[in-house]
Design a protein around this motif. Structure first.
Motif, mmCIF file in Angstrom:
data_model
loop_
_atom_site.group_PDB
_atom_site.id
_atom_site.type_symbol
_atom_site.label_atom_id
_atom_site.label_comp_id
_atom_site.label_asym_id
_atom_site.label_seq_id
_atom_site.Cartn_x
_atom_site.Cartn_y
_atom_site.Cartn_z
ATOM 1 N N ARG A 237 1.021 -1.140 0.027
ATOM 2 C CA ARG A 237 0.009 0.121 0.008
ATOM 3 C C ARG A 237 0.704 1.327 -0.086
ATOM 4 N N ARG A 238 1.608 1.318 0.753
ATOM 5 C CA ARG A 238 2.713 2.423 0.289
ATOM 6 C C ARG A 238 3.518 2.496 -0.684
ATOM 7 N N ILE A 239 3.898 1.626 -1.511
ATOM 8 C CA ILE A 239 4.083 1.698 -2.673
ATOM 9 C C ILE A 239 3.297 2.504 -3.687
ATOM 10 N N MET A 240 2.111 1.654 -3.899
ATOM 11 C CA MET A 240 0.925 2.170 -4.346
ATOM 12 C C MET A 240 0.812 3.789 -4.112
ATOM 13 N N ASP A 241 0.466 4.295 -3.051
ATOM 14 C CA ASP A 241 0.655 5.426 -2.310
ATOM 15 C C ASP A 241 0.958 6.482 -3.220
ATOM 16 N N ASP A 242 2.836 5.636 -3.105
ATOM 17 C CA ASP A 242 3.754 6.934 -3.303
ATOM 18 C C ASP A 242 4.042 6.922 -4.834
ATOM 19 N N PHE A 243 3.639 5.997 -5.710
ATOM 20 C CA PHE A 243 3.665 5.888 -6.995
ATOM 21 C C PHE A 243 2.311 6.699 -7.347
ATOM 22 N N THR A 244 1.236 6.745 -6.863
ATOM 23 C CA THR A 244 0.043 7.350 -7.276
ATOM 24 C C THR A 244 0.060 8.684 -7.271
ATOM 25 N N ARG A 245 1.386 9.481 -5.511
ATOM 26 C CA ARG A 245 1.310 10.550 -5.905
ATOM 27 C C ARG A 245 2.137 11.294 -6.734
ATOM 28 N N ALA A 246 3.390 10.830 -6.838
ATOM 29 C CA ALA A 246 4.019 10.984 -7.884
ATOM 30 C C ALA A 246 3.487 10.719 -9.059
ATOM 31 N N PHE A 247 3.549 10.145 -9.652
ATOM 32 C CA PHE A 247 2.659 10.400 -11.649
ATOM 33 C C PHE A 247 1.577 11.517 -11.313
ATOM 34 N N GLU A 248 0.518 11.203 -10.431
ATOM 35 C CA GLU A 248 -0.534 12.060 -10.581
ATOM 36 C C GLU A 248 -0.056 13.711 -10.725
ATOM 37 N N ALA A 249 1.261 13.825 -10.089
ATOM 38 C CA ALA A 249 2.335 15.016 -10.091
ATOM 39 C C ALA A 249 2.991 15.143 -11.201
ATOM 40 N N GLY A 250 3.365 14.250 -12.020
ATOM 41 C CA GLY A 250 3.666 14.544 -12.942
ATOM 42 C C GLY A 250 5.613 14.796 -12.760
ATOM 43 N N ASP A 251 5.920 13.824 -11.614
ATOM 44 C CA ASP A 251 7.192 13.953 -11.198
ATOM 45 C C ASP A 251 7.936 12.604 -11.244
ATOM 46 N N VAL A 252 8.520 13.014 -13.000
ATOM 47 C CA VAL A 252 9.105 11.818 -13.373
ATOM 48 C C VAL A 252 10.069 11.166 -11.958
ATOM 49 N N ASP A 253 11.250 12.292 -11.714
ATOM 50 C CA ASP A 253 12.186 11.957 -10.820
ATOM 51 C C ASP A 253 11.586 10.687 -9.509
ATOM 52 N N ALA A 254 10.335 11.605 -9.101
ATOM 53 C CA ALA A 254 10.287 10.534 -7.986
ATOM 54 C C ALA A 254 9.455 8.891 -8.131
ATOM 55 N N ILE A 255 9.511 9.286 -9.536
ATOM 56 C CA ILE A 255 9.281 7.323 -10.262
ATOM 57 C C ILE A 255 10.471 7.260 -9.985
ATOM 58 N N VAL A 256 11.110 7.469 -10.936
ATOM 59 C CA VAL A 256 12.111 7.267 -11.668
ATOM 60 C C VAL A 256 12.659 6.243 -10.508
ATOM 61 N N ALA A 257 13.001 7.229 -8.797
ATOM 62 C CA ALA A 257 13.897 6.623 -8.047
ATOM 63 C C ALA A 257 12.972 5.571 -7.123
ATOM 64 N N MET A 258 11.596 5.214 -7.721
ATOM 65 C CA MET A 258 10.934 4.041 -6.953
ATOM 66 C C MET A 258 11.526 2.498 -8.180
#
Length: 358
Positions: A237-258
């Motif tokens: 659930r933590r991974i899904m929540d972090d991914f959702t925040r990053a993807f919806e914000a358009g934060d490519v760096d945050a997505i790549v960091a995962m």
């Protein structure tokens, strides 16, 4: 994975222990009693659909073949000789109809033929020779499978045998090898039973299984990978929540960091594949999240993995437009694969609408 049967164990079919209720239902079904027939086959409906899905890779094709199987069983119930259980008889019908469909070569999603990307895609890391016809399968349907313990020769757990990595590898096998491997290593049918299902010899089954196992081992990820988090666990659930925040914000760096360093991004049925953080970063920045595009992700589950229904915001209206299904493959606390299914008609299969209003 489960071990092989003990030395000396017979490979003959297990005795068929039918209840008095089943025997009565069978007798009534042979006399044309539709309700009795439904009661006889209903316990196997969902597992037969999943069986067809494993072989075909398509949810809709699997449902169509399930209906064909049940219709053929109804029409042929008078000729059922009871040499095998009703379940095995149904698997015989379903498997051979799947193979007939694959031989016909007519399965081509019409959406792929007309698909035109909004912007040119970057050069992929790898390009498959053929499109991938794999579609995601909703977990809510997997939960409806009756608890039939696989036979002693089954090698794969249920969760493993519906994962996208397993199914993508399975789709690379020739159809007959695919069927043999599913019947033997997933469902645990004995070689003599598989030979009867496919109208072939035990030697032919053994030979096909050996080739299929070797090819599958080359396609599947290595055994050294850390296992994925348990479904719906706090870690997942933590991974899904972090991914959702990053993807919806358009934060490519945050997505790549995962991502893991060798993470994949694929888009079935397109044969294009992007591997590694640099390739995935470039695709996200220039295509998926380009120019400030914003998405909304609705969580769901597919193939035993976390997934999302994807919607893209229209800055001119309050409408969110469907943008396919996205499935994550996890290992430990990292993402090893992003699989984006482009077909918007998949959303209703997951109980999701074609559009949303903000």
């Amino acid at each position: 994975m489960q071990g092989m049967p003990p030395a000396g164990q017979s490979d003959a079919p297990a005795p068929d222990r039918r209840s008095a209720e089943d025997l009565l239902a069978l007798a009534l079904a042979r006399r044309g009693d539709g309700e009795a027939f439904r009661g006889l086959v209903e316990p196997y409906r969902r597992e037969l659909q999943v069986h067809c899905y494993r072989i075909l890779g398509s949810v809709q094709d699997a449902e169509d073949l399930l209906q064909e199987t049940l219709l053929a069983a109804w029409r042929g119930i008078g000729g059922y000789e009871e040499r095998a259980s009703v379940r095995t008889w149904l698997y015989r019908i379903a498997t051979n109809r799947c193979l007939n469909l694959l031989r016909a070569g007519a399965r081509r999603p019409h959406e792929y033929a007309s698909y035109q990307p909004e912007v040119p895609f970057p050069e992929p890391s790898h390009r498959r020779a053929e499109p991938s016809w794999l579609e995601p399968y909703p977990d809510v349907l997997l939960d409806q499978i009756a608890d039939h313990t696989p036979g002693p020769e089954a090698r794969y757990e249920v969760r493993e045998s519906v994962s996208l990595a397993f199914l993508a590898a399975l789709q690379q096998l020739p159809p007959r090898q695919r069927a043999v491997l599913v019947l033997r290593d997933v469902l645990g049918f004995r070689a003599v039973e598989v030979a009867d299902i496919l109208d072939t010899t035990e030697n032919a089954v053994t030979s096909a299984l050996k080739r299929a196992r070797g090819a599958l081992a080359r396609e599947l990820p290595g055994p050294g990978r850390e296992s994925a988090p348990l479904p719906d666990s706090p870690q997942e659930r933590r991974i899904m929540d972090d991914f959702t925040r990053a993807f919806e914000a358009g934060d490519v760096d945050a997505i790549v960091a995962m991502l893991t360093n060798d993470a994949w991004l694929t888009m079935p049925p397109l044969p294009l594949e992007y591997q590694g953080v640099d390739a995935v970063r470039h695709f996200l920045a220039t295509v998926a999240l380009r120019g400030g595009r914003r998405h909304v992700l609705i969580p769901t589950r597919a193939n035993g993995q976390p997934a999302f229904g994807c919607y893209i915001r229209d800055p001119r209206t309050p409408i969110l437009h469907a943008h396919g299904v996205l499935v994550l493959t996890l290992t430990g606390d990292r993402i090893t694969a992003l699989t984006r299914f482009l077909d918007n008609s998949l959303l209703p299969v997951f109980g999701l609408p074609r559009s949303l209003r903000t």
